[in-house]
Every structure is written in structure tokens, then in C-alpha cells.
Scaffold this motif. Structure first.
Motif, PDB file in Angstrom:
ATOM      1  N   VAL A  84       0.881  -1.153  -0.150  1.00 37.13           N
ATOM      2  CA  VAL A  84       0.160   0.336  -0.044  1.00 37.13           C
ATOM      3  C   VAL A  84       0.690   1.474  -0.250  1.00 37.13           C
ATOM      4  CG1 VAL A  84      -1.622   1.565   1.720  1.00 37.13           C
ATOM      5  CG2 VAL A  84      -2.218  -1.024   0.792  1.00 37.13           C
ATOM      6  N   THR A  85       0.581   1.826  -0.942  1.00 35.56           N
ATOM      7  CA  THR A  85       1.381   3.236  -1.270  1.00 35.56           C
ATOM      8  C   THR A  85       0.830   4.390  -0.786  1.00 35.56           C
ATOM      9  OG1 THR A  85       0.544   3.594  -3.867  1.00 35.56           O
ATOM     10  CG2 THR A  85       2.511   2.550  -2.710  1.00 35.56           C
ATOM     11  N   LYS A  86      -0.648   4.397  -0.574  1.00 37.09           N
ATOM     12  CA  LYS A  86      -1.337   5.983  -0.032  1.00 37.09           C
ATOM     13  C   LYS A  86      -2.702   5.798   0.191  1.00 37.09           C
ATOM     14  CE  LYS A  86      -2.973  10.091  -2.035  1.00 37.09           C
ATOM     15  NZ  LYS A  86      -2.762  10.744  -2.972  1.00 37.09           N
ATOM     16  N   ILE A  95      -5.006   2.866  -1.436  1.00 29.73           N
ATOM     17  CA  ILE A  95      -4.360   2.766  -2.912  1.00 29.73           C
ATOM     18  C   ILE A  95      -3.261   1.376  -2.998  1.00 29.73           C
ATOM     19  CG2 ILE A  95      -3.812   3.461  -5.042  1.00 29.73           C
ATOM     20  CD1 ILE A  95      -5.323   6.017  -3.922  1.00 29.73           C
ATOM     21  N   SER A  96      -2.741   0.558  -3.159  1.00 33.11           N
ATOM     22  CA  SER A  96      -1.944  -0.451  -3.597  1.00 33.11           C
ATOM     23  C   SER A  96      -0.700   0.578  -4.507  1.00 33.11           C
ATOM     24  CB  SER A  96      -2.130  -1.460  -3.708  1.00 33.11           C
ATOM     25  OG  SER A  96      -2.216  -1.861  -4.898  1.00 33.11           O
ATOM     26  N   GLN A  98       0.494  -1.579  -6.672  1.00 33.75           N
ATOM     27  CA  GLN A  98       0.015  -1.866  -8.637  1.00 33.75           C
ATOM     28  C   GLN A  98      -0.903  -1.179  -8.951  1.00 33.75           C
ATOM     29  OE1 GLN A  98       0.422  -6.271  -8.979  1.00 33.75           O
ATOM     30  NE2 GLN A  98       1.877  -6.492  -6.846  1.00 33.75           N
ATOM     31  N   GLY A  99      -1.629  -0.491  -8.290  1.00 34.24           N
ATOM     32  CA  GLY A  99      -2.530   0.273  -8.566  1.00 34.24           C
ATOM     33  C   GLY A  99      -4.245  -0.131  -8.213  1.00 34.24           C
ATOM     34  N   ILE A 100      -4.153  -1.108  -6.986  1.00 35.85           N
ATOM     35  CA  ILE A 100      -5.885  -1.106  -6.729  1.00 35.85           C
ATOM     36  C   ILE A 100      -6.099  -0.743  -6.484  1.00 35.85           C
ATOM     37  CG2 ILE A 100      -7.019  -3.005  -5.344  1.00 35.85           C
ATOM     38  CD1 ILE A 100      -5.953  -5.104  -7.391  1.00 35.85           C
ATOM     39  N   GLU A 101      -7.496  -0.057  -5.305  1.00 40.08           N
ATOM     40  CA  GLU A 101      -7.859   1.101  -5.007  1.00 40.08           C
ATOM     41  C   GLU A 101      -9.112   0.491  -4.339  1.00 40.08           C
ATOM     42  OE1 GLU A 101      -8.959   4.757  -6.814  1.00 40.08           O
ATOM     43  OE2 GLU A 101      -6.743   4.891  -7.640  1.00 40.08           O
ATOM     44  N   VAL A 102      -9.003   0.215  -2.886  1.00 39.06           N
ATOM     45  CA  VAL A 102     -10.338  -0.419  -2.470  1.00 39.06           C
ATOM     46  C   VAL A 102     -11.008   0.545  -0.772  1.00 39.06           C
ATOM     47  CG1 VAL A 102     -10.745  -2.078  -0.095  1.00 39.06           C
ATOM     48  CG2 VAL A 102      -9.315  -2.588  -2.159  1.00 39.06           C
ATOM     49  N   ASP A 103     -12.079   1.214  -1.305  1.00 44.25           N
ATOM     50  CA  ASP A 103     -12.590   1.956  -0.796  1.00 44.25           C
ATOM     51  C   ASP A 103     -12.588   1.273   1.252  1.00 44.25           C
ATOM     52  OD1 ASP A 103     -13.777   3.555  -2.587  1.00 44.25           O
ATOM     53  OD2 ASP A 103     -15.458   2.349  -2.535  1.00 44.25           O
ATOM     54  N   TYR A 104     -12.808   2.931   1.922  1.00 47.72           N
ATOM     55  CA  TYR A 104     -13.043   2.216   2.772  1.00 47.72           C
ATOM     56  C   TYR A 104     -13.851   2.765   4.725  1.00 47.72           C
ATOM     57  CZ  TYR A 104      -9.633   5.850   5.206  1.00 47.72           C
ATOM     58  OH  TYR A 104      -9.006   7.038   5.275  1.00 47.72           O
ATOM     59  N   ASP A 105     -14.116   2.446   5.231  1.00 52.80           N
ATOM     60  CA  ASP A 105     -14.672   2.900   6.755  1.00 52.80           C
ATOM     61  C   ASP A 105     -13.720   2.706   7.577  1.00 52.80           C
ATOM     62  OD1 ASP A 105     -16.709   3.504   6.263  1.00 52.80           O
ATOM     63  OD2 ASP A 105     -18.170   1.167   5.854  1.00 52.80           O
ATOM     64  N   SER A 106     -12.622   1.673   8.195  1.00 53.98           N
ATOM     65  CA  SER A 106     -11.715   1.633   9.054  1.00 53.98           C
ATOM     66  C   SER A 106     -10.424   0.920   8.334  1.00 53.98           C
ATOM     67  CB  SER A 106     -12.341   1.374  10.586  1.00 53.98           C
ATOM     68  OG  SER A 106     -13.541   1.002  11.054  1.00 53.98           O
ATOM     69  N   ILE A 107      -9.376   2.032   9.247  1.00 54.22           N
ATOM     70  CA  ILE A 107      -8.227   0.953   8.564  1.00 54.22           C
ATOM     71  C   ILE A 107      -7.447  -0.053   9.667  1.00 54.22           C
ATOM     72  CG2 ILE A 107      -5.865   1.790   7.509  1.00 54.22           C
ATOM     73  CD1 ILE A 107      -7.060   2.712   5.542  1.00 54.22           C
TER      74      ILE A 107
END
Length: 813
Positions: A84-86, A95-96, A98-107
Motif C-alpha cells: 500500500v503506497t497511499k 491504494i496499492s 499495483q493500482g488497486i483501490e479499495v474503499d474503507y470505513d476503518s483501517i
């Protein structure tokens, strides 16, 4: 996706973060859609067990905590090999690279820590690595195949485990440490010096009070230069000098960081909705590096995320219970003495044990144990309670808890232990958790507790405590102990498998795995060789040996070396050879450019560095029997000159040794077997540390069994005294067949004798009819064997396997 669920993203697929997820799934399995990002291409594995992978005691599959199926079964989306880069806090996206984006409520940020690499001149050279993950293990294993010398910087736990693994891989290892003694954070000087002696006996070399100035070499490291002007050579440099929290992502996101990511008592960071746990987190100024505190953090976080009321995390009092290269050590609290403390110590150099407790203001504040750590849990409990131990200090030192004076039973001692006491340090499992599994979840066997809580699932050192708690909580309801399977492919043990093969007349490894319901239909590197042996032992006349189920050495009838070449050891009966055979060996070595010819420890000549494709041609020109230096067979029968030449000799040791060697050569056994014959009690052939040893005395022979001269030396037990050579042959035949029929695969005679007891062996061999029956069975098996070198030389189909040189293969010892 179920839109009613909150979206939870775990950044980091390591032990601390995934443990928090495990807790959350138990508390509230339907509250979150969970996505996990892991930078490594593996499922969640036990980093503590990396040293076992390096030392050959486990493979990657065995140290996996949660396999790929676990993620699927729990509807977790797993992205391995993604860093994860961002964290976009405005759009609430992760955002990873490799460009994968995932929404979150909690991390949950569980990025762990990075190895600290000393900023030395030359630190960027090839061959300079850390010891932190599976990739580091792979680099070290590959290096050991090409290079001979390694240097480990750091004499802490990680450095010593790396050194032990490199020793196992056949490298010469120097450990460099800046302090005057090893593991100064976990041990005091007395315990450390005892540890050093043990490790030196294993082959480690130590350079203490050394500060590294630079790493030598051009493109690749060739050693270290020290500030005092001295140097040490090394083709591989492993830095194991500490870790630092991985906080780069947190800093880039704007989280408050110090040494680690700053968190409160509920693992909340400075940004709402983002939590941190594990080695990357800093709680009340402390960044913990041990497993137990990180699991405690994960448990609190899971309750918080599940909406379960819980007290916050208040920090951890830490203890360290470790097995360092086979040696048990324990430390807790403040074990370094000061002007305001009193210390009590017991040191037994003969037994290899050391105990020390430190008292301040009447309270136990620290302890160090070496060799025997059985009292560690109770001492740690006393430290955490902070109660007065005045007047009872000696009882504590002697292993009797202040709570337990007058109560000596193991059950009472465990009953007095605090509920939050950590039983399984590898997996952070407390007494309370195990008690709950037993009383509320129906776990009435150690195996069930292991499956439910993971207690004893890693190193196994806590198994006696788990068994004690099982007895304490379950009492008469304790279930039948679940027998350990021979490997992870089956729950069946050796005796059950042998019984079923015999009962159903099974004839191949595939048939056994299919009929007996193997979890892995292809088997593994542990069970296939074992099944192949059991089938051949049970039915030697009909069973056709499966070469593909044998280990690499036995498939090619030669010892594979670290560089991918092989060694050839012809049979030299009793260590006695002739000028003609010596000439033949010399001519073969010259013709095939053999790099080295060496006398082995068993009085034989070893031709080292032979190419795979040259093996059949060398065997053909030698025209000598295989010495079986590569297999789980009879290796050697070492002899002294006995009465033939020695003025002290009472019997013909050479003749007896040759007779034994010719009788048992080519015999397949559960593990390698070494014999020796000494011509008098002076024992020059070292018969009393062999699997079967014969010592000549006036008018007879002493027969010794169960010895081992390896890493763990074991002297033999005296089996009996006989008068004639025929009796030696009868008893040795019966003993070896009894071992063949009853030992587990890969179990040396020393381990077997310790498991079954000498009385079992004596009783089994006491009756002459039983001995002769065993002798008859071993002779039948031996009559069916052929010399593998000669068979391959004379069979074109078999020679084809040696036509092309293949890459080096993994060897199981």
C-alpha cells in the motif's frame, strides 16, 4: 458485497494484524467486509518459525498460520504482493503500488517493522542481507550452495538463530557482537557465557566486543573490517542488529508518529477511523517487539471494532521464553542487578542449568533461567502481581511459587497461575483463553485446543502446560489424546499406517494415500519417503521400490553437495583396503578431475565434487560396491586394528567389523545406522556412541545400543554380553530388525531407545526363538537387495536418469 457491512482494510498480512481479524471474526463475523493487503506473496505465516525453516526443521507450508482457504472461508479479499503506497483520507480509499483501490470505513495499519541495516561502507554490496522474512531465508539457502563462510552481525536472538541455520546449511559461521556477552537484553552475563559454550560446541565462532568499520569486497562482500584493525572473511554478511517500526506510510498519511505510530489505549491513531497494531505502533512511548503484547493489542482492538465493551490496553509486562539453537532460556522483568536490589542464583555447570531471581523492596522484579525454564510462568506471574515475597525467596529460586508452598502438585501450581498468564508465547494464548476453550467450547484434547486457540501449534514448548490445564479444567472429561500424524497430510501415526498397510495388503504409496484418506492426494516430502520405507519393510518380497518417493540422495545413490555436485563413497569393509583398490580410486579421481579425495570419519575414501552425469561412469570404473553414504541404510562399521596388531586387543575387531558390514550392507532402515567394533575396552573405534557398538572383552563381546555422536551426543546402553561371534551376529540381526519394524521413519536408534526404553528392547530379544525369527526376517530382506551402483551401470534405462545435469535439489537429512 453486502452494502450493509462496514468496509475494513488491514494493511499488512502479518501475525499481529491477522490475529486482530481472527478475534473480530469470532466476536462479530457479519459486521465488516474485510480486505487485506500483504506485501509478501504468502498467506499469513509465523515469523517466529523462520529460524526453523532456515535450519531445516520446517518448510514454508508448516509455518503458515492461516492458509489460502482460510481467507476464502471467511470471505476476506486478500491482495498478496501488494504494497500500500497511499491512504487517501479525503476519498477514504487505500491504494496499492499495483493500482488497486479499495474503499474503507476503518483501517488497521499493521505494517510491522523493518530490519535495521547498519549504515556501513559497503552495506550495499551483493551478499549483505537482513534476516526478517521468507525471502531472506531463500537468499541464505542459495548462498550456502555457492559459498562457504558467513558472518552474522548481532549476537541477539535473531543473530544466533540465523547463525544456527547457516551452520545447518554447511557454512562456517562467525558471529560478531559489539557487547562483551551475547543476548545482553535477555540474559545476564553468567547465563550468556553458558549459552556461548553450548553454541561453540555446535560449531559457532564468536567475535565479541567488535565494532564493524566497513564491509570488505568489490562487487560482493568478502568479509568485515573492524575498528580495531582486525578483519574476518565472509562471503555472506547477515545483519541482525535490531528492528525499527515501519512508519513510512503513516508519515505520508499525516498520522502522528514518534518512534512508531502513536496510538491510544484502543489502538486509535491521530486520524479517526485509522488504527495501528503490532510492531509499527507506539503505545505510551513503547514500541513492542514481542508477540504476546502485540496479540494483547489485537484483542483489545477487535473488541473495540466489534462494539464489545472492553478495558483499554494498558501496556504489557514482558517476558521472554525462547529456545536458542536447542537451548531453553527465559527472562522477565528487571534482571540486571543494581545497588538497590538483592539477587539469588543457582548455577549447575554439570547439568547446564542456571537460575537467578532479583528482589527489590521485598518484591520479585526479575528472573533469568537457563537450561530449565519450567518455572518461568510462575516467576513471571509473581513479577506481574507485585506481591511481597519476603522470607520466601529461596523457595522461589528452587522452583516453588510463593502461592504454592505446601502444594506440590502440578494441578495446584497451574490453578494458582493468573488467568492472564501467557501460556503459549508464540501465539499469545493466555491461561484464560485455554480454560474457556476447554470449559465452554468442548475442547477436551490437546489437538482440539491447538485447533481452537493455536496454543502449542508453533514450537510446541508449551505443550506440557496445555496438557496440565486440560487436566485441571476437564478432569475426567479429558478426551483420548489425538495422535500426531506423520505429517500434515494425515492424522494417522506410524503405527496406524503400518497396521492398515498390513491389514489391507496395500502395495503402493498412491494406494496408501488414497485408501487412508490423505488430505493432500500427492503426499509431501515427509510422508512419501516414509510410506515407501514402510511398504518395503512390511512386504520386501513383493513391493517394488518407488524411486520417485525417495529423497534426492537415495534417488541418485550419492550425496548431493551444496554446489550441486555429488560425492562418491565406495564400500571399504571395516576400513581395510588393498593397493589395487587404492590405485583404482586414484585413477578414477584423476580421469574425472575429482576436486577432492578425503578420508571420511568412518575410515572410507570420499570422492567429492563429482558431476551428476559422471556418476555411472565412475561407478563402472571403480567396480566397487556402493558405500551407501547417502541413504537411510547401514553407513559404516568402524573398526580398530584389534588383536591383529594392537598389543591391547583381546579380539579380532577387524574381522568382526567386516563380517557385520558384509552382512548388513544395503539394508534399508528408518534412519541412517552406524556400527563400530572396538578390540578392547579402550574403545578406539568409539563403539559406545554408535547405533550398534561391539566392544571386545576377555572371552567375549559387549553389545551396546542406541548411541549417537551427532549434534546431541548420546552414549550407548549396554544390551548384553555374549561369548561368540555367532552370538554377535544373532543379536545384531535381531536388534536391527526390531528397530526396522518398530521405529518411526527418520527416527535414529538413539531417539527410538529413549522413546521405547531399553527394557522394551531387552524383553523383545530375551527369548532365543524371538531373536531367530527376527534374524530370519532381516536375512530375507537382505537376500532381495542388490548393489544400486552395479544395477544402474548394467541397466541402460536407469542410466538415462544421469545423462543431463540438473539444478541442485533440496536434500532431506
Amino acid at each position: 458485497m453486502n452494502t450493509t457491512k462496514k468496509k475494513l482494510v488491514l494493511i499488512g498480512n502479518g501475525m499481529a494484524g491477522v490475529r486482530a481479524i481472527e478475534h473480530l471474526l469470532k466476536l462479530s463475523p457479519d459486521s465488516y467486509d474485510i480486505t487485506i493487503f500483504g506485501a509478501e506473496p504468502h498467506p499469513n505465516y509465523n515469523r517466529i518459525m523462520l529460524s526453523s525453516v532456515l535450519a531445516g526443521g520446517a518448510d514454508m507450508q508448516e509455518i503458515v498460520i492461516n492458509d489460502w482457504d482460510w481467507y476464502k472461508e471467511n470471505n476476506i479479499t486478500l491482495h498478496t504482493g501488494h504494497k500500500v503506497t497511499k491512504i487517501d483520507t479525503d476519498r477514504k480509499k487505500v491504494i496499492s503500488h499495483q493500482g488497486i483501490e479499495v474503499d474503507y470505513d476503518s483501517i488497521i495499519v499493521a505494517t510491522g517493522s523493518n530490519p535495521f541495516m547498519l549504515p556501513l561502507p559497503g552495506a550495499d554490496k551483493e551478499g549483505v542481507i537482513a534476516f526478517r522474512d521468507i525471502h531472506d531465508c531463500e537468499v541464505m539457502i542459495d548462498a550456502s550452495k555457492k559459498y562457504k563462510k558467513a558472518v552474522v552481525i548481532g549476537g541477539g536472538l535473531l543473530g544466533l538463530e540465523a547463525a544456527r541455520g547457516l551452520l545447518h546449511l554447511g557454512m562456517e559461521v562467525n558471529v560478531v557482537h559489539i557487547h562483551s556477552y551475547l543476548m545482553e537484553r535477555q540474559l545476564d552475563e553468567a547465563a550468556s557465557k553458558m549459552l556461548q559454550r553450548e553454541l561453540e560446541a555446535q560449531g559457532m565462532q564468536f567475535l565479541l566486543k567488535k565494532s564493524t568499520a566497513s564491509i570488505k569486497g568489490k562487487r560482493r562482500a568478502s568479509g568485515l573490517a573492524f575498528t580495531d584493525g582486525t578483519e574476518v572473511d565472509g562471503d555472506l554478511v547477515v545483519m541482525a542488529v535490531g528492528i525499527k517500526p515501519n512508519i513510512e506510510l503513516a508519515k505520508a498519511t499525516g498520522l502522528e508518529v514518534n518512534r512508531g505510530i502513536v496510538i491510544d489505549d484502543f489502538m486509535q491513531t491521530s486520524v479517526p477511523g485509522i488504527y495501528a497494531v503490532g510492531e509499527c505502533a507506539e503505545h505510551r512511548g513503547i514500541a513492542y517487539g514481542l508477540v504476546a503484547p502485540l496479540y494483547e493489542q489485537g484483542a483489545v482492538l477487535a473488541k473495540h471494532l466489534a462494539g464489545v465493551e472492553t478495558a483499554g490496553y494498558a501496556g504489557s509486562v514482558t517476558s521472554t521464553k525462547l529456545k536458542v539453537s536447542g537451548v531453553d532460556v527465559f527472562s522477565a522483568g528487571h534482571f540486571v542487578e543494581s545497588p538497590t536490589t538483592r539477587a539469588l542464583k543457582i548455577q549447575d555447570d554439570l547439568a547446564g542449568t542456571y537460575k537467578k531471581i532479583v528482589i527489590q523492596d521485598g518484591k520479585l522484579i526479575g528472573a533469568v533461567l537457563f537450561g530449565d525454564t519450567s518455572d518461568g510462568a510462575e516467576l513471571f506471574a509473581s513479577i506481574k502481581k507485585g506481591e511481597s515475597v519476603e522470607g520466601r525467596e529461596k523457595e522461589l529460586l528452587l522452583g516453588i511459587s510463593s502461592d504454592m508452598l505446601g502444594k506440590n502438585s502440578g494441578g495446584n501450581r497451574l490453578e494458582a497461575m493468573a488467568d492472564d498468564e501467557i501460556i503459549c508465547g508464540c501465539n499469545g494464548v493466555s491461561k484464560e483463553t485455554i480454560g474457556d476453550a476447554i470449559t465452554n467450547k468442548g475442547c477436551n484434547t490437546v489437538g482440539a485446543i491447538k485447533s481452537c486457540t493455536k496454543a502449542s501449534a508453533s514450537c510446541g514448548g508449551c505443550k506440557p502446560l496445555v496438557e496440565g490445564l486440560l487436566q485441571l479444567y476437564a478432569g475426567d472429561a479429558v478426551g483420548e489424546p489425538v495422535k500426531e500424524g506423520i505429517c500434515g497430510c494425515t492424522t494417522l501415526n506410524r503405527d496406524e499406517i503400518v497396521a492398515e498397510i498390513t491389514r489391507m495388503n496395500l502395495n503402493s504409496t498412491k494406494e496408501v494415500m488414497n485408501v487412508l484418506g490423505w488430505h493432500n492426494p500427492e503426499g509431501c516430502s515427509k510422508c512419501r519417503p516414509a510410506l515407501n520405507y514402510y511398504l518395503g519393510m512390511i512386504n520386501p518380497e513383493e513391493y517394488v521400490d518407488e524411486n520417485e518417493s525417495r529423497i534426492t540422495n537415495e534417488r541418485y545413490h550419492a550425496n548431493i553437495q551444496k554446489d550441486g555436485t555429488y560425492s562418491v563413497v565406495p564400500r571399504i569393509y571395516g576400513g581395510v583396503t588393498s593397493p589395487a583398490d587404492l590405485k583404482k580410486i586414484a585413477e578414477v579421481a584423476e580421469k574425472f578431475d575429482v576436486p577432492m579425495v578425503k578420508f571420511t570419519g568412518g575410515q572410507r575414501l570420499d570422492l567429492l565434487g563429482v558431476k551428476k552425469e559422471d556418476l555411472p561412469k565412475i561407478w563402472e570404473e571403480l567396480d566397487m560396491p556402493s558405500g551407501h553414504a547417502y541413504g537411510k541404510t547401514l553407513r559404516t562399521v568402524k573398526t580398530c586394528v584389534g588383536s591383529t596388531f594392537c598389543r591391547f586387543g583381546t579380539q579380532d575387531a577387524i574381522g568382526m567389523g567386516i563380517k557385520l558390514e558384509k552382512a548388513f550392507e544395503r539394508l534399508n532402515t528408518p534412519a541412517k545406522v552406524k556400527l563400530a567394533v572396538s578390540g578392547c575396552p579402550r574403545n578406539c573405534a568409539e563403539a559406545t556412541i554408535k547405533d550398534f557398538g561391539v566392544v571386545a572383552i576377555d572371552g567375549g563381546w559387549e553389545l551396546h545400543v542406541g548411541g549417537n555422536g551427532g549434534v546431541k551426543v548420546r552414549a550407548t546402553d549396554l544390551l548384553c554380553i555374549v561369548k561368540t561371534e555367532d552370538e554377535v551376529m544373532e543379536w545384531s540381526s535381531a536388534y536391527l530388525q526390531l528397530y526396522r519394524e518398530n521405529a518411526q521413519w527418520n527416527e535414529r536408534t538413539a531417539q527410538w531407545i529413549e522413546r521405547v526404553g531399553l527394557d522394551y528392547v531387552k524383553n523383545a530379544l530375551q527369548n532365543p526363538e524371538d531373536r531367530l525369527a527376527l534374524k530370519s526376517r532381516i536375512e530375507k530382506t537382505l537376500s532381495l537387495t542388490t548393489d544400486p551402483w552395479k544395477q544402474i551401470v548394467e541397466t541402460d534405462e536407469l542410466r538415462k536418469n544421469f545423462k543431463q545435469l540438473s539444478a541442485p535439489e533440496t536434500v532431506q537429512s
